[in-house]
Write an enzyme that holds these catalytic residues in place. Structure first.
Site, PDB file in Angstrom:
ATOM      1  N   ASP A   1       0.827  -1.214   0.000  1.00  0.00           N
ATOM      2  CA  ASP A   1       0.000   0.000   0.000  1.00  0.00           C
ATOM      3  C   ASP A   1       0.857   1.258   0.000  1.00  0.00           C
ATOM      4  O   ASP A   1       0.439   2.298  -0.511  1.00  0.00           O
ATOM      5  CB  ASP A   1      -0.889   0.058   1.260  1.00  0.00           C
TER       6      ASP A   1
ATOM      7  N   ASP B   1      -2.558   5.596  -3.098  1.00  0.00           N
ATOM      8  CA  ASP B   1      -1.890   4.506  -2.402  1.00  0.00           C
ATOM      9  C   ASP B   1      -1.104   3.738  -3.467  1.00  0.00           C
ATOM     10  O   ASP B   1      -1.578   3.600  -4.617  1.00  0.00           O
ATOM     11  CB  ASP B   1      -2.904   3.538  -1.771  1.00  0.00           C
TER      12      ASP B   1
ATOM     13  N   HIS C   1      -7.577  -0.034  -4.000  1.00  0.00           N
ATOM     14  CA  HIS C   1      -6.478  -0.878  -4.447  1.00  0.00           C
ATOM     15  C   HIS C   1      -6.886  -1.762  -5.627  1.00  0.00           C
ATOM     16  O   HIS C   1      -7.922  -2.413  -5.612  1.00  0.00           O
ATOM     17  CB  HIS C   1      -5.913  -1.716  -3.298  1.00  0.00           C
TER      18      HIS C   1
ATOM     19  N   ASP D   1      -5.275  -4.401  -6.691  1.00  0.00           N
ATOM     20  CA  ASP D   1      -4.702  -5.747  -6.715  1.00  0.00           C
ATOM     21  C   ASP D   1      -5.643  -6.879  -6.294  1.00  0.00           C
ATOM     22  O   ASP D   1      -5.184  -7.978  -5.943  1.00  0.00           O
ATOM     23  CB  ASP D   1      -3.356  -5.803  -5.966  1.00  0.00           C
TER      24      ASP D   1
ATOM     25  N   CYS E   1      -0.663  -7.871  -1.263  1.00  0.00           N
ATOM     26  CA  CYS E   1      -0.658  -6.735  -0.322  1.00  0.00           C
ATOM     27  C   CYS E   1       0.464  -6.870   0.705  1.00  0.00           C
ATOM     28  O   CYS E   1       1.056  -5.875   1.120  1.00  0.00           O
ATOM     29  CB  CYS E   1      -1.962  -6.682   0.468  1.00  0.00           C
TER      30      CYS E   1
HETATM   31  N1  ABU Z   1      -5.868  -4.183  -0.755  1.00  0.00           N
HETATM   32  C1  ABU Z   1      -6.607  -5.062  -1.584  1.00  0.00           C
HETATM   33  C2  ABU Z   1      -8.062  -5.014  -1.233  1.00  0.00           C
HETATM   34  C3  ABU Z   1      -8.878  -5.178  -2.424  1.00  0.00           C
HETATM   35  C4  ABU Z   1     -10.211  -5.758  -2.130  1.00  0.00           C
HETATM   36  O1  ABU Z   1     -10.604  -5.878  -0.976  1.00  0.00           O
HETATM   37  O2  ABU Z   1     -10.906  -6.165  -3.051  1.00  0.00           O
END
Ligand code: ABU
Length: 379
Positions: free
Chosen positions: A112, A202, A250, A252, A357
């Site tokens: 992050d 981020d 995010h 990812d 992450c």
């Molecule tokens: N930091 C990744 C969180 C993404 C999600 O909860 O879908």
């Protein structure tokens, strides 16, 4: 050569080149943050209703640290050098001249905060007040890399003020009283909590594909932040992307590059700009849809979605770490010829995420390449 005797090199251009050196986070001392404008945390059934704050339970923290240590050991066994952050006392209150915040968050998800592009590691601004000082957990490592690799560029994005004007007044009140239709309208307009007063992003809203960086506008990344990244990386092409996802943060668990020509996409979070998929197709990339998680319920106190099953860590173009129980994801990756390393990490999710992450690249062996020679205008 053992992983610990490797010379320090900072360099990583994408998400798939052979991984040689990585940071793995720690769960120690992670907190449910005290109220702040950027986020609403409400876990009434788990002892933390809206407005309350404090540490995650000790037994959850112990389990998460055990799993993170095990993940680090798996990577080391593969010859990858692993470093760990230095946690702060996250329960302490913090102040800037503009505001006070009752506590901090933690340092489980280095992804992050740290963005590695080539020989540079950039400390991201972060839009949560509780995460303003999180970069300090990585300073001992960055100071060491700076001494050991004379080519390392150590950068920090402008520290944001995070004042009242940084956030849309009454966003949460409006969100909580909106119909689902209205919430989708807010989503489709990317009309999130943060304003455009100052650049915010981020690092985990950036997916790296060599010369092309896909940056998601989200709850924590604004257009000013994307523009800042565009000016900061003049030799890259920065693509602003949005997906149909309520309260996104995010990229990812939405877009995961697997190797040149192959990208994992979230079947529920389709891109709002059709140029997104056109660009992949025009450059002969295959977009493969992720299967759903085997899990039906999230962990207690978890703010991430069940799509963390997509949050894989690519070790090299033929090898990938996948959460240990996610067999549909493993089967999909076997079909594409991957060796899959199962890594148990689900109980780490309340501390800030999954395998991707929980890591930040320091060194992947490889060079800057152009994987999208056929560009589209205005994307
Ligand atoms: N930091 C990744 C969180 C993404 C999600 O909860 O879908």
């Amino acid at each position: 050569m053992t992983e610990s005797s490797q010379k320090t090199v900072v360099s990583s251009w994408n998400e798939w080149d052979p991984l040689k050196h990585v940071i793995v986070g720690r769960a120690d001392g992670t907190q449910i943050q005290s109220p702040e404008p950027a986020v609403q945390l409400d876990f009434p059934d788990q002892g933390y209703p809206l407005g309350t704050s404090g540490p995650l339970p000790e037994e959850m923290e112990e389990k998460a640290d055990e799993l993170l240590d095990n993940f680090a050991a798996i990577l080391k066994k593969r010859g990858i050098r692993v470093d760990r952050p230095t946690p702060l006392d996250f329960s302490q209150a913090i102040n800037t001249p503009d505001w006070s915040q009752g506590n901090m968050f933690g340092c489980m998800p280095p992804r992050d905060v740290l963005l590695t592009v080539g020989n540079e590691i950039l400390e991201a601004p972060m839009s949560f007040r509780s995460r303003w000082f999180e970069y300090l957990c990585y300073r001992p490592l960055l100071e060491q890399y700076y001494k050991e690799d004379t080519h390392f560029r150590w950068e920090t994005a402008p520290k944001p003020r995070l004042i009242e004007q940084t956030y849309k007044k009454d966003f949460w009140e409006k969100w909580n009283t909106s119909s689902e239709e209205e919430q989708w309208r807010i989503t489709e307009n990317s009309d999130w909590i943060i304003t455009e007063t100052e650049p915010l992003f981020d690092a985990a809203d950036v997916a790296r594909f060599g010369k092309d960086l896909f940056v998601q506008k989200s709850m924590v990344t604004n257009d000013a932040g994307i523009e800042w990244l565009r000016r900061h990386y003049p030799d890259h092409r920065v693509h602003r992307v949005t997906y149909r996802e309520m309260l996104p943060w995010h990229i990812d668990a939405t877009l995961i590059p697997l190797r040149p020509g192959l990208v994992l996409v979230n079947p529920e979070r389709y891109p709002l700009n059709k140029a997104h998929n056109e660009l992949f197709k025009k450059n002969d990339w295959e977009l493969v849809e992720a299967p759903k998680s085997v899990r039906k319920e999230k962990m207690p106190l978890c703010t991430c979605s069940l799509w963390l099953n997509m949050n894989c860590l690519v070790i090299d173009p033929k090898t990938i770490c996948v959460e240990a129980l996610e067999t549909p994801m493993m089967e999909l990756l076997y079909k594409y010829g991957f060796e899959v390393i199962p890594v148990p990490l689900f109980e780490v999710s309340p501390f800030g995420g999954g395998l991707h992450c929980a890591t930040a690249d320091v060194y992947r062996e490889g060079v800057l390449e152009d994987y999208f020679p056929n560009q589209l205008e205005r994307f």
